[in-house]
Design an enzyme around this catalytic site. Structure first.
Site, PDB file in Angstrom:
ATOM      1  N   ASP A  70      -3.192  -2.994 -15.058  1.00  0.00           N
ATOM      2  CA  ASP A  70      -4.057  -2.179 -14.214  1.00  0.00           C
ATOM      3  C   ASP A  70      -4.234  -2.947 -12.902  1.00  0.00           C
ATOM      4  OD1 ASP A  70      -6.322  -0.487 -13.388  1.00  0.00           O
ATOM      5  OD2 ASP A  70      -7.555  -2.215 -13.953  1.00  0.00           O
ATOM      6  N   ASP A 126      -7.132  -2.233  -9.985  1.00  0.00           N
ATOM      7  CA  ASP A 126      -8.519  -2.467  -9.547  1.00  0.00           C
ATOM      8  C   ASP A 126      -9.377  -3.003 -10.680  1.00  0.00           C
ATOM      9  OD1 ASP A 126      -7.867   0.343  -7.655  1.00  0.00           O
ATOM     10  OD2 ASP A 126      -8.425  -1.578  -6.762  1.00  0.00           O
ATOM     11  N   GLU A 162     -13.495  -3.552  -6.408  1.00  0.00           N
ATOM     12  CA  GLU A 162     -14.345  -2.375  -6.281  1.00  0.00           C
ATOM     13  C   GLU A 162     -15.464  -2.515  -5.238  1.00  0.00           C
ATOM     14  OE1 GLU A 162     -13.607   0.492  -7.123  1.00  0.00           O
ATOM     15  OE2 GLU A 162     -12.247   0.316  -8.821  1.00  0.00           O
ATOM     16  N   GLY A 206     -10.522   7.982  -6.491  1.00  0.00           N
ATOM     17  CA  GLY A 206     -11.476   8.120  -5.389  1.00  0.00           C
ATOM     18  C   GLY A 206     -11.744   9.563  -5.022  1.00  0.00           C
ATOM     19  N   ARG A 242     -13.867  11.062  -7.660  1.00  0.00           N
ATOM     20  CA  ARG A 242     -15.222  10.478  -7.601  1.00  0.00           C
ATOM     21  C   ARG A 242     -16.052  11.151  -6.510  1.00  0.00           C
ATOM     22  NH1 ARG A 242     -13.747   4.789  -7.263  1.00  0.00           N
ATOM     23  NH2 ARG A 242     -12.958   5.275  -9.323  1.00  0.00           N
ATOM     24  N   HIS A 287     -10.936  10.856   2.142  1.00  0.00           N
ATOM     25  CA  HIS A 287     -10.227   9.840   1.355  1.00  0.00           C
ATOM     26  C   HIS A 287      -9.201   9.097   2.201  1.00  0.00           C
ATOM     27  CE1 HIS A 287      -7.963   8.307  -2.298  1.00  0.00           C
ATOM     28  NE2 HIS A 287      -9.182   7.829  -2.376  1.00  0.00           N
ATOM     29  N   THR A 319      -4.860   3.991 -11.269  1.00  0.00           N
ATOM     30  CA  THR A 319      -5.223   5.303 -10.710  1.00  0.00           C
ATOM     31  C   THR A 319      -5.423   5.211  -9.197  1.00  0.00           C
ATOM     32  OG1 THR A 319      -7.556   4.851 -11.104  1.00  0.00           O
ATOM     33  CG2 THR A 319      -6.396   6.113 -12.785  1.00  0.00           C
ATOM     34  N   THR A 320      -5.243   4.027  -8.631  1.00  0.00           N
ATOM     35  CA  THR A 320      -5.467   3.937  -7.178  1.00  0.00           C
ATOM     36  C   THR A 320      -4.212   4.399  -6.442  1.00  0.00           C
ATOM     37  OG1 THR A 320      -6.390   2.540  -5.425  1.00  0.00           O
ATOM     38  CG2 THR A 320      -4.671   1.550  -6.791  1.00  0.00           C
ATOM     39  N   SER A 321      -4.345   4.431  -5.115  1.00  0.00           N
ATOM     40  CA  SER A 321      -3.277   4.953  -4.246  1.00  0.00           C
ATOM     41  C   SER A 321      -2.187   3.910  -4.016  1.00  0.00           C
ATOM     42  CB  SER A 321      -3.897   5.345  -2.897  1.00  0.00           C
ATOM     43  OG  SER A 321      -5.158   5.945  -3.101  1.00  0.00           O
ATOM     44  N   ASP A 351      -9.687  -3.482 -17.124  1.00  0.00           N
ATOM     45  CA  ASP A 351     -11.040  -4.017 -16.863  1.00  0.00           C
ATOM     46  C   ASP A 351     -12.143  -3.053 -17.259  1.00  0.00           C
ATOM     47  OD1 ASP A 351     -12.247  -2.800 -13.836  1.00  0.00           O
ATOM     48  OD2 ASP A 351     -10.274  -2.234 -14.635  1.00  0.00           O
TER      49      ASP A 351
HETATM   50  C1  XBP Z   1      -9.653   2.193 -10.154  1.00  0.00           C
HETATM   51  C2  XBP Z   1      -9.980   3.519  -9.639  1.00  0.00           C
HETATM   52  C3  XBP Z   1      -9.632   3.849  -8.215  1.00  0.00           C
HETATM   53  C4  XBP Z   1     -10.395   2.943  -7.244  1.00  0.00           C
HETATM   54  C5  XBP Z   1     -10.443   3.547  -5.858  1.00  0.00           C
HETATM   55  O1  XBP Z   1      -8.260   2.211 -10.349  1.00  0.00           O
HETATM   56  O2  XBP Z   1     -10.473   4.345 -10.391  1.00  0.00           O
HETATM   57  O3  XBP Z   1     -10.019   5.187  -8.019  1.00  0.00           O
HETATM   58  O4  XBP Z   1     -11.751   2.843  -7.707  1.00  0.00           O
HETATM   59  O5  XBP Z   1      -9.117   3.766  -5.389  1.00  0.00           O
HETATM   60  P1  XBP Z   1      -7.582   1.295 -11.539  1.00  0.00           P
HETATM   61  P2  XBP Z   1      -8.710   5.223  -4.806  1.00  0.00           P
HETATM   62  O6  XBP Z   1      -6.919   2.285 -12.475  1.00  0.00           O
HETATM   63  O7  XBP Z   1      -6.596   0.415 -10.798  1.00  0.00           O
HETATM   64  O8  XBP Z   1      -8.681   0.491 -12.201  1.00  0.00           O
HETATM   65  O9  XBP Z   1      -9.763   5.602  -3.810  1.00  0.00           O
HETATM   66  O10 XBP Z   1      -7.338   5.002  -4.191  1.00  0.00           O
HETATM   67  O11 XBP Z   1      -8.672   6.131  -6.016  1.00  0.00           O
HETATM   68 MG    MG Z   2      -9.311  -0.968 -13.311  1.00  0.00          MG
END
Ligand code: XBP
Ligand code: MG
Length: 242
Positions: free
Chosen positions: A8, A10, A17, A51, A54, A82, A123-125, A183
């Site tokens: 993963d 973030d 975060e 994001g 969210r 975004h 799930t991030t960009s 995490d």
């Molecule tokens: C964590 C997330 C992401 C980030 C924000 O991703 O849920 O949405 O909080 O990034 P991970 P974006 O799966 O790596 O823990 O604004 O690009 O979504």
């Molecule tokens: Mg994460």
């Protein structure tokens, strides 16, 4: 036999975060919104992966009467917000706002030296991943990974297992041949739903999450070298619990 490590991003590769939260707040201010996500609220909102999702959830909370949840106008506004947030996040990361967490680079190097595959399941960009890893692993960072799954390739966000299933397919491996690193509760649900044994390294945002089903919960990856991870992974396949 352990063949691959799936990371993963973030919270796992780096504790990002707080920088994401600041970028959201900067985008809200730049777009003239009176929204402000403080630490406590953001800790709650992190239960929504992605994001865009969210922000949509928060908008819905603030406009319960809103009917046209998926309306073009709302989607356009959220996409613009975004984009501004991602630009602010990338600027902060390019400026050195985050570093890889302890043990991450050593573990990746050990794994590659022993012929394991590496993959990313986030799930991030994609732009956010590049900003972080360009800086911390160098411009050729993609060479280290057999596959990268992110918001652009796996639209169904964690806890959905889509991004992990994509990585198994890309690496042509079975879940039992892989070990995932996460995490958060949502991340653990996603990796477990895809059948991967999972090591958790929480951050202060996710320390209170339910990690039932994790192979281990560690303060960071400096607390486990590849040999120990191989032992834990083999034990999990033989039904030996910690
Ligand atoms: C964590 C997330 C992401 C980030 C924000 O991703 O849920 O949405 O909080 O990034 P991970 P974006 O799966 O790596 O823990 O604004 O690009 O979504
Ligand atoms: Mg994460």
């Amino acid at each position: 036999m352990l063949k691959a490590l799936v990371f993963d991003v973030d919270g796992t590769l780096a504790d990002t975060e707080s920088v994401h939260r600041a970028a959201f707040n900067q985008a809200f201010a730049e777009c003239g919104l009176d929204w402000h996500w403080d630490e406590a609220l953001y800790t709650e909102l992190l239960n929504i992966s992605g994001g865009m999702e969210r922000m949509q959830h928060y908008w819905q909370m603030h406009n319960p009467q809103m009917r046209e949840r998926g309306s073009l106008a709302l989607q356009d506004t959220l996409h613009r917000l975004h984009a501004r947030k991602t630009a602010a996040y990338m600027e902060a990361v390019n400026g050195g706002a985050v570093q890889l967490r302890p043990g991450v680079l050593t573990l990746m190097d050990q794994a590659l030296a022993q012929g394991l595959q590496l993959a990313i399941a986030t799930t991030t960009s994609p732009a956010n991943i590049a900003a972080l890893l360009d800086r911390d692993l160098g411009a050729d960072w993609r060479m280290r990974f057999t596959a990268i799954g992110d918001a652009s390739t796996a639209p169904l966000k964690k806890p959905h297992p889509q991004v992990y299933l994509h990585m198994l397919d890309a690496m042509q491996l079975k879940p039992a041949q892989c070990l995932a690193f996460e995490d958060s509760f949502n991340g653990l649900q996603a990796s477990r739903a895809a059948g991967l044994a999972t090591v958790i390294t929480p951050t202060h945002y996710t320390a209170g999450h339910d990690f039932t089903g994790a192979l281990r919960v560690l303060p960071d990856l400096g607390h486990a070298d590849l040999e120990l991870l191989r032992t834990w992974h083999a034990d999990s396949l033989n039904g030996i619990s910690p």
